[in-house]
Design an enzyme around this catalytic site. Structure first.
Site, PDB file in Angstrom:
ATOM      1  N   GLU A 102       0.834  -1.204   0.000  1.00  0.00           N
ATOM      2  CA  GLU A 102       0.000   0.000   0.000  1.00  0.00           C
ATOM      3  C   GLU A 102       0.869   1.254   0.000  1.00  0.00           C
ATOM      4  O   GLU A 102       1.909   1.289   0.645  1.00  0.00           O
ATOM      5  CB  GLU A 102      -0.900  -0.037   1.249  1.00  0.00           C
ATOM      6  CG  GLU A 102      -1.885   1.096   1.353  1.00  0.00           C
ATOM      7  CD  GLU A 102      -2.873   0.918   2.537  1.00  0.00           C
ATOM      8  OE1 GLU A 102      -3.217  -0.233   2.882  1.00  0.00           O
ATOM      9  OE2 GLU A 102      -3.259   1.941   3.103  1.00  0.00           O
ATOM     10  N   ASP A 104       0.149   5.338   0.624  1.00  0.00           N
ATOM     11  CA  ASP A 104      -0.931   6.212   1.109  1.00  0.00           C
ATOM     12  C   ASP A 104      -0.640   7.693   1.079  1.00  0.00           C
ATOM     13  O   ASP A 104       0.405   8.123   1.566  1.00  0.00           O
ATOM     14  CB  ASP A 104      -1.192   5.945   2.615  1.00  0.00           C
ATOM     15  CG  ASP A 104      -1.814   4.620   2.897  1.00  0.00           C
ATOM     16  OD1 ASP A 104      -2.570   4.136   2.058  1.00  0.00           O
ATOM     17  OD2 ASP A 104      -1.536   4.073   3.982  1.00  0.00           O
ATOM     18  N   GLU A 106      -2.954  10.618   2.875  1.00  0.00           N
ATOM     19  CA  GLU A 106      -4.192  10.893   3.620  1.00  0.00           C
ATOM     20  C   GLU A 106      -4.168  12.354   4.048  1.00  0.00           C
ATOM     21  O   GLU A 106      -3.158  12.819   4.579  1.00  0.00           O
ATOM     22  CB  GLU A 106      -4.302   9.994   4.860  1.00  0.00           C
ATOM     23  CG  GLU A 106      -4.661   8.565   4.518  1.00  0.00           C
ATOM     24  CD  GLU A 106      -4.996   7.742   5.742  1.00  0.00           C
ATOM     25  OE1 GLU A 106      -6.004   7.013   5.706  1.00  0.00           O
ATOM     26  OE2 GLU A 106      -4.262   7.831   6.744  1.00  0.00           O
TER      27      GLU A 106
END
Ligand SMILES: *[C@@H]1O[C@H](CO)[C@@H](O)[C@H](O)[C@H]1NC(C)=O
Length: 287
Positions: A102, A104, A106
């Site tokens: 993953e 990310d 955010e």
């Protein structure tokens, strides 16, 4: 074809069938599926604009139709304006399964006028704990800004408006798994995280300001699209037909920009958090 050969040499174990295809432009109808939110995610302007919204009952989200193994992926986002405290806009790549990879981005909302936090993380084979956080050098709610992930066999580079903010190098040589075996999809969602997002959960979402809305446009992927066990690399909607991104490195200017961001805007780095890792920093931190 020099480009083909280079790619083949780079990815021999994967036995990829590499082929260059014609221009690949971003269109939300073509490239993404709205996956949840019961009408709160909307694709507009003939596929040129996507908006997510969040109210007390639900957030919303979308995901890419394609899975990718390596790519240079750009998206422009305009984040929830005004009082966005408690809201999180997540934009990430993720593979399937319990040993997932993953990457990310955010965006943690804040009270009107207080800074968003851009939170980044990387998971390899189900293990994350690699957070770096930044403030931004602009108000991300006023205009669209470009958030990019360059993911090739040597490294992952996170960029904002073309400025690198974070680099995660392939450190397989010292035993750190790299993200090079599992194809990932692009996901995004807008949701309520007021138990932790703003000042560590101190400030709650003000539902009188709902619905909260974030907008997306100008998706572009120069990427290798995964399909039934092989990968084919497209060259994006930009006029260049080269796959230079597959071997792209940071140049001197990029290094300077990265240092500038880290010096002035980085607010958390797991690689310097000795309290959190008393028995030693993660191996890749010294690589
Ligand atoms: C919100 O603003 C406060 C005060 O400036 C700051 O400490 C915090 O890092 C900001 N961002 C978030 C997501 O809490």
């Amino acid at each position: 074809m020099a480009i083909l050969c280079k790619a083949m040499i780079l990815l021999p174990i994967l036995q990829l069938a590499i082929s260059l295809t014609a221009a690949y432009g971003g269109n939300f109808n073509q490239d993404f599926d709205v996956t949840w939110g019961d009408g709160r995610a909307k694709i507009m302007n003939y596929g040129q604009l996507l908006t997510l919204s969040l109210d007390k009952a639900s957030g919303s989200g979308f995901q890419s139709k394609n899975e990718y193994l390596f790519g240079k992926i750009d998206m422009q986002l305009k984040l929830v304006p005004g009082n966005s405290a408690g809201t999180v806009t997540a934009y990430y790549l993720k593979s399937a399964g319990s040993n997932w990879d993953e990457i990310d981005f955010e965006f943690l909302g804040n009270l009107s006028g207080d800074p968003y936090i851009l939170h980044t993380n990387i998971f390899t084979q189900g293990k994350g704990d690699r957070e770096q956080q930044f403030y931004l050098w602009f108000d991300p709610t006023r205009n669209f800004h470009t958030y990019s992930i360059l993911w090739n066999p040597q490294h992952i580079i996170f960029s904002v408006d073309g400025r690198p903010i974070r680099v995660f190098k392939n450190a397989e040589a010292i035993g750190v798994p790299f993200l090079n075996k599992q194809p990932m999809r692009i996901y995004s969602s807008l949701w309520n995280a007021d138990d932790w997002a703003t000042r560590g959960g101190l400030i709650k979402t003000d539902w009188t300001k709902a619905p909260f809305t974030a907008a997306y446009r100008n998706f572009n992927a120069n990427a290798c699209v995964w399909s039934s066990g092989s990968s084919s690399c497209t060259s994006g909607s930009s006029s260049s037909s080269s796959n230079a991104w597959l071997t792209q490195e940071l140049d001197v200017t990029n290094h300077r920009m990265l240092r500038w961001v880290r010096k002035n805007y980085m607010i958390y780095n797991y690689c310097t958090d000795l309290k959190r890792f008393p028995q030693g920093l993660p191996a890749e931190c010294k690589f």
